[in-house]
Design a protein around this motif. Sequence first.
Motif, PDB file in Angstrom:
ATOM      1  N   ALA A   1       0.829  -1.215   0.000  1.00 44.05           N
ATOM      2  CA  ALA A   1       0.000   0.000   0.000  1.00 44.05           C
ATOM      3  C   ALA A   1       0.858   1.258   0.000  1.00 44.05           C
ATOM      4  O   ALA A   1       1.818   1.378   0.772  1.00 44.05           O
ATOM      5  N   GLY A   2       0.515   2.187  -0.882  1.00 43.13           N
ATOM      6  CA  GLY A   2       1.199   3.471  -0.943  1.00 43.13           C
ATOM      7  C   GLY A   2       2.517   3.467  -1.678  1.00 43.13           C
ATOM      8  O   GLY A   2       3.131   4.526  -1.862  1.00 43.13           O
ATOM      9  N   GLU A   3       2.984   2.316  -2.148  1.00 41.94           N
ATOM     10  CA  GLU A   3       4.305   2.215  -2.767  1.00 41.94           C
ATOM     11  C   GLU A   3       4.270   2.366  -4.292  1.00 41.94           C
ATOM     12  O   GLU A   3       5.281   2.143  -4.963  1.00 41.94           O
ATOM     13  N   GLY A   4       3.099   2.730  -4.829  1.00 40.08           N
ATOM     14  CA  GLY A   4       3.011   3.015  -6.253  1.00 40.08           C
ATOM     15  C   GLY A   4       2.709   1.823  -7.134  1.00 40.08           C
ATOM     16  O   GLY A   4       2.785   1.931  -8.369  1.00 40.08           O
ATOM     17  N   HIS A   5       2.332   0.676  -6.546  1.00 42.72           N
ATOM     18  CA  HIS A   5       2.086  -0.526  -7.338  1.00 42.72           C
ATOM     19  C   HIS A   5       0.611  -0.735  -7.676  1.00 42.72           C
ATOM     20  O   HIS A   5       0.291  -1.385  -8.677  1.00 42.72           O
ATOM     21  N   ARG A   6      -0.289  -0.260  -6.836  1.00 44.70           N
ATOM     22  CA  ARG A   6      -1.694  -0.609  -6.950  1.00 44.70           C
ATOM     23  C   ARG A   6      -2.279  -0.227  -8.313  1.00 44.70           C
ATOM     24  O   ARG A   6      -2.949  -1.032  -8.955  1.00 44.70           O
ATOM     25  N   TRP A   7      -2.042   1.004  -8.771  1.00 44.51           N
ATOM     26  CA  TRP A   7      -2.603   1.437 -10.045  1.00 44.51           C
ATOM     27  C   TRP A   7      -2.068   0.591 -11.195  1.00 44.51           C
ATOM     28  O   TRP A   7      -2.817   0.158 -12.066  1.00 44.51           O
ATOM     29  N   PHE A   8      -0.776   0.327 -11.197  1.00 37.63           N
ATOM     30  CA  PHE A   8      -0.194  -0.494 -12.253  1.00 37.63           C
ATOM     31  C   PHE A   8      -0.782  -1.906 -12.221  1.00 37.63           C
ATOM     32  O   PHE A   8      -1.028  -2.506 -13.276  1.00 37.63           O
ATOM     33  N   ASP A   9      -0.988  -2.461 -11.024  1.00 42.71           N
ATOM     34  CA  ASP A   9      -1.598  -3.784 -10.921  1.00 42.71           C
ATOM     35  C   ASP A   9      -3.008  -3.801 -11.501  1.00 42.71           C
ATOM     36  O   ASP A   9      -3.400  -4.729 -12.212  1.00 42.71           O
ATOM     37  N   LEU A  10      -3.794  -2.782 -11.175  1.00 47.01           N
ATOM     38  CA  LEU A  10      -5.164  -2.718 -11.682  1.00 47.01           C
ATOM     39  C   LEU A  10      -5.192  -2.593 -13.200  1.00 47.01           C
ATOM     40  O   LEU A  10      -6.034  -3.195 -13.874  1.00 47.01           O
ATOM     41  N   VAL A  11      -4.268  -1.824 -13.757  1.00 41.56           N
ATOM     42  CA  VAL A  11      -4.214  -1.646 -15.204  1.00 41.56           C
ATOM     43  C   VAL A  11      -3.807  -2.944 -15.897  1.00 41.56           C
ATOM     44  O   VAL A  11      -4.457  -3.384 -16.855  1.00 41.56           O
ATOM     45  N   ARG A  12      -2.738  -3.574 -15.427  1.00 38.84           N
ATOM     46  CA  ARG A  12      -2.223  -4.758 -16.142  1.00 38.84           C
ATOM     47  C   ARG A  12      -3.152  -5.956 -16.014  1.00 38.84           C
ATOM     48  O   ARG A  12      -3.168  -6.830 -16.886  1.00 38.84           O
TER      49      ARG A  12
END
Length: 508
Positions: free
Chosen positions: A454-465
């Motif tokens: 959480a908060g480390e900048g991965h969540r959006w990329f995970d949701l997109v891919r």
Amino acid sequence: MKRKFFKSIIIAAGGLLVFAACSKSFLETDPTGTPTENNYYRDETEAFNGLVAVYDVVGWQGNGYITKTGMADAASDDHYAGGGSSTDVSALQVMSNYTVDPATGPSAELWQKGYAGVFRANLLMEKLPNVPMDENKKKRFVAESKVLRAYFYFDLVRLFKNIPLLTKTLATSEFYNVLQADPAAVWAQIEKDLTEAIAETQLPDKLASNESGRMNKGIAHALLGKVYLWEKKYTEAAAEFALVNGTPGGTSSYGYSLLPNYADLWKFTNKFNAESIFEVSFSSLSGGAWSCTSCTEGNVLNVMVGPRGYNPTPGAPDYYSGWSFLPVTQSLFDALHFDPRFNATILNLDSLEKNGIAKYEKGYMNTGYFLAKFAAKNSDRTTGGGNVELNFGQNLYEIRLADAYLMEAEALVRGGGDAGRADALLNAVRKRVGLNPVSATIDNIMKERRLELAGEGHRWFDLVRTGDAATVLATKGFKPGKNEILPIPLQELENTKILQNKEYGGTK
């Protein structure tokens, strides 16, 4: 004044003033004078300075306070843009509410950063053959440059999709005629750079104690695994991560292991620890000042995410008053509330204020919840001069071992691999924080990624891919078939052959 980033970066890459200006990498350099591209790279020292210049771009932050991590957090379901108003750091606002267009948003800063890194890596690799220096060191420099170039292109192709693919430097007369490549060619080049770097015997498995921050084979394998995961090459991804991860819960052959205490990951002084695979370096000693915010080596997220107007009572948590960006959403708060990682991840100012422990100013889209992982404390203040706000020195994890465990587990499940190993990887992450084991289903793995990272900048990329962005981010205004990528910066379209992405009204 408008400028073309290709042209400005080409010029900057050739001038050694940039080498000394903002060095965030593994060695500080201080070349004197103003040598140019033509009369530099005369020996090993100057070649090494050129390598430092490539590394320097990894930690670049734009004058508009734009970072990849901050952008991705603002765009995710875990955070709002926040700040002081709906126009405060507008590039984050338009990512958070999905009103980004070619003239606004983070595109220009992220494009410039990526191509600055590419140009510097290309320049160094072209100059190295003629540098009189130890051949083994020369091979290592080339291998490191290839990993770095792959890293920059990985971000560029994920963010913009239709991008120029440049593997050599350009004359200023050439950049107006640059064309965009087929994205498949960019992905292929990324794979090529990483596999060639891994095959180079001079790229070390582990780093010496004075080399923290440099590329090694563990980073190259982890980055290649992440690339394969994005390409849905699950068997290949799992194989790369297995080399990095070793036995789940143990120490891998590259020396990586989970830290026993999750909260220790967020201590500002705990740099390049055993869990860190690829880390972005910052420093509290650069003396960064308001006259050039992009020149500081401090981590701007540290002041950005802190609570605005923080006013504690004696004995309250020692947070430095910040700018209230990236407030945590109720959704993430609820998901983490009873998780052992909650206190290390979320600062609950709402609770502190209700209990008379501290007060704070309510920023834009305030929820009362802030990102504790990056929020600076007074004890983290710089002793190196400059403006305090610009000189906090926490490093950021680009890839850490728990992240790699979960990516391997995902690749195994999606690719029909070893289910027992997938279970072991997922549950090693959970065991570290005292959680009971669960089966390694995709739902459980993705949930764990959200909470662990959480908060480390991965969540959006995970949701997109994974294709989940359309559903999860619908309430924020995400438009499927458009917002998976960013628009090409408007400046790059003027008097060039670069075309805008069709998702933003272009023809590419």
